[in-house]
Design a protein around this motif. Structure first.
Motif, PDB file in Angstrom:
ATOM      1  N   ILE A  28      -3.338  15.764   3.160  1.00 42.67           N
ATOM      2  CA  ILE A  28      -2.743  15.596   1.802  1.00 42.67           C
ATOM      3  C   ILE A  28      -4.035  15.740   0.801  1.00 42.67           C
ATOM      4  O   ILE A  28      -5.069  15.117   0.889  1.00 42.67           O
ATOM      5  CB  ILE A  28      -2.372  14.184   1.375  1.00 42.67           C
ATOM      6  CG1 ILE A  28      -0.964  13.582   2.411  1.00 42.67           C
ATOM      7  CG2 ILE A  28      -1.875  14.146  -0.125  1.00 42.67           C
ATOM      8  CD1 ILE A  28      -0.011  14.637   2.046  1.00 42.67           C
ATOM      9  N   THR A  29      -4.009  16.945   0.002  1.00 42.24           N
ATOM     10  CA  THR A  29      -5.156  17.040  -0.763  1.00 42.24           C
ATOM     11  C   THR A  29      -4.832  17.048  -2.330  1.00 42.24           C
ATOM     12  O   THR A  29      -5.786  16.733  -3.122  1.00 42.24           O
ATOM     13  CB  THR A  29      -5.201  18.719  -0.780  1.00 42.24           C
ATOM     14  OG1 THR A  29      -4.184  19.536  -1.089  1.00 42.24           O
ATOM     15  CG2 THR A  29      -5.875  19.271   0.599  1.00 42.24           C
ATOM     16  N   LEU A  86       0.368  18.342  -2.495  1.00 42.88           N
ATOM     17  CA  LEU A  86      -0.077  19.598  -1.852  1.00 42.88           C
ATOM     18  C   LEU A  86      -0.784  19.099  -0.472  1.00 42.88           C
ATOM     19  O   LEU A  86      -1.389  18.199  -0.210  1.00 42.88           O
ATOM     20  CB  LEU A  86      -1.187  20.070  -2.623  1.00 42.88           C
ATOM     21  CG  LEU A  86      -0.862  20.679  -3.933  1.00 42.88           C
ATOM     22  CD1 LEU A  86      -2.015  21.284  -4.701  1.00 42.88           C
ATOM     23  CD2 LEU A  86       0.095  21.888  -3.858  1.00 42.88           C
ATOM     24  N   ILE A  87      -0.411  19.661   0.666  1.00 44.20           N
ATOM     25  CA  ILE A  87      -0.993  19.420   1.929  1.00 44.20           C
ATOM     26  C   ILE A  87      -1.454  20.824   2.427  1.00 44.20           C
ATOM     27  O   ILE A  87      -0.939  21.827   2.282  1.00 44.20           O
ATOM     28  CB  ILE A  87       0.196  19.201   2.906  1.00 44.20           C
ATOM     29  CG1 ILE A  87      -0.328  18.532   4.245  1.00 44.20           C
ATOM     30  CG2 ILE A  87       1.416  20.109   2.918  1.00 44.20           C
ATOM     31  CD1 ILE A  87       0.890  17.980   4.945  1.00 44.20           C
ATOM     32  N   ASP A 101      -5.641  11.788   3.348  1.00 45.00           N
ATOM     33  CA  ASP A 101      -4.939  11.334   4.554  1.00 45.00           C
ATOM     34  C   ASP A 101      -4.582  12.515   5.538  1.00 45.00           C
ATOM     35  O   ASP A 101      -3.890  13.540   4.742  1.00 45.00           O
ATOM     36  CB  ASP A 101      -3.744  10.579   4.201  1.00 45.00           C
ATOM     37  CG  ASP A 101      -4.210   9.181   3.870  1.00 45.00           C
ATOM     38  OD1 ASP A 101      -5.411   8.790   3.748  1.00 45.00           O
ATOM     39  OD2 ASP A 101      -3.396   8.104   3.643  1.00 45.00           O
ATOM     40  N   LEU A 102      -4.874  12.248   6.698  1.00 48.46           N
ATOM     41  CA  LEU A 102      -4.181  13.327   7.637  1.00 48.46           C
ATOM     42  C   LEU A 102      -2.505  12.734   8.018  1.00 48.46           C
ATOM     43  O   LEU A 102      -2.539  11.677   8.119  1.00 48.46           O
ATOM     44  CB  LEU A 102      -4.884  13.310   8.969  1.00 48.46           C
ATOM     45  CG  LEU A 102      -6.188  14.048   9.019  1.00 48.46           C
ATOM     46  CD1 LEU A 102      -6.660  13.635  10.295  1.00 48.46           C
ATOM     47  CD2 LEU A 102      -6.014  15.564   8.762  1.00 48.46           C
ATOM     48  N   PRO A 147       0.877  -1.096   0.078  1.00 52.84           N
ATOM     49  CA  PRO A 147      -0.117   0.059   0.049  1.00 52.84           C
ATOM     50  C   PRO A 147       1.003   1.312  -0.031  1.00 52.84           C
ATOM     51  O   PRO A 147       1.934   1.242   0.541  1.00 52.84           O
ATOM     52  CB  PRO A 147      -0.777  -0.181   1.299  1.00 52.84           C
ATOM     53  CG  PRO A 147      -0.411  -1.518   1.822  1.00 52.84           C
ATOM     54  CD  PRO A 147       0.621  -2.050   1.197  1.00 52.84           C
ATOM     55  N   PRO A 148       0.325   2.458  -0.397  1.00 53.06           N
ATOM     56  CA  PRO A 148       1.185   3.668  -0.548  1.00 53.06           C
ATOM     57  C   PRO A 148       1.379   4.115   0.656  1.00 53.06           C
ATOM     58  O   PRO A 148       0.432   3.766   1.355  1.00 53.06           O
ATOM     59  CB  PRO A 148       0.027   4.511  -1.367  1.00 53.06           C
ATOM     60  CG  PRO A 148      -0.967   3.878  -1.373  1.00 53.06           C
ATOM     61  CD  PRO A 148      -1.041   2.355  -1.192  1.00 53.06           C
ATOM     62  N   PHE A 149       2.196   4.916   0.920  1.00 51.10           N
ATOM     63  CA  PHE A 149       2.589   5.673   2.371  1.00 51.10           C
ATOM     64  C   PHE A 149       1.167   6.566   2.544  1.00 51.10           C
ATOM     65  O   PHE A 149       0.869   6.526   3.972  1.00 51.10           O
ATOM     66  CB  PHE A 149       3.738   6.562   2.278  1.00 51.10           C
ATOM     67  CG  PHE A 149       5.112   5.786   2.147  1.00 51.10           C
ATOM     68  CD1 PHE A 149       5.572   5.299   3.355  1.00 51.10           C
ATOM     69  CD2 PHE A 149       5.559   5.670   1.042  1.00 51.10           C
ATOM     70  CE1 PHE A 149       6.781   4.392   3.383  1.00 51.10           C
ATOM     71  CE2 PHE A 149       6.757   4.917   1.007  1.00 51.10           C
ATOM     72  CZ  PHE A 149       7.464   4.107   1.967  1.00 51.10           C
ATOM     73  N   VAL A 150       0.653   7.329   1.819  1.00 49.30           N
ATOM     74  CA  VAL A 150      -0.591   8.248   1.729  1.00 49.30           C
ATOM     75  C   VAL A 150      -1.475   8.019   0.664  1.00 49.30           C
ATOM     76  O   VAL A 150      -0.855   7.842  -0.460  1.00 49.30           O
ATOM     77  CB  VAL A 150      -0.014   9.468   2.435  1.00 49.30           C
ATOM     78  CG1 VAL A 150       0.632   9.678   3.731  1.00 49.30           C
ATOM     79  CG2 VAL A 150       0.950  10.201   1.198  1.00 49.30           C
TER      80      VAL A 150
END
Length: 150
Positions: A126-127, A145-146, A98-99, A91-94
């Protein structure tokens, strides 16, 4: 292989390594080893002419306002290959939405067979994930983008 061609081969490998490690645009590079030398010169971009092309692009203040609305950027600290997960198939890190906490790993950047962790520099959500998994990236290129979590 002759000694001269071995020197040239080693020199070319070192030039590639130096360019991969460059932390910004390279305009001139000259490397000499014995009788072998390599010189690379990239043309300097011409400064923009004031007023030219403004109709085709948005004004800078509109672009910065749009980026501010979407969040801050997490950028590549070096050139390399961008990976969203620790290994293929995992799975991806984020993911988007995700917060994350400051210092949390969000990706990996492979540069010269070294796996460099990419970490969030601030807490938030993470937007947007800007780069696709496995894509090559440049130094300073936005990856995520965060936004602050409100």
């Amino acid at each position: 292989m002759t000694e001269s061609s071995e020197q040239l081969d080693a020199l070319c490998r070192n030039v590639v390594r130096l360019l991969d490690a460059a932390r910004g645009p390279v305009h001139t590079l000259r490397v000499v080893a014995g009788d072998a030398a390599v010189e690379l010169i990239w043309p300097q971009p011409e400064p923009p002419v004031p007023g030219a092309g403004q109709a085709a692009s948005r004004p800078p203040e509109v672009e910065s306002a749009s980026a501010a609305a979407d969040g801050a950027e997490i950028c590549a600290p070096t050139v390399g290959t961008f990976y969203r997960s620790p290994e293929p198939g995992s799975p991806p890190f984020v993911t988007e939405g995700d917060l994350v906490e400051a210092g949390q790993q969000v990706a990996i950047l492979e540069a010269m067979k070294l796996m460099n962790p990419i970490e969030a520099d601030r807490p938030g959500r993470i937007t947007k994930i800007i780069v696709a998994d496995g894509d090559p990236v440049e130094y300073g290129q936005p990856l995520f983008l965060i936004s602050p979590d409100s």
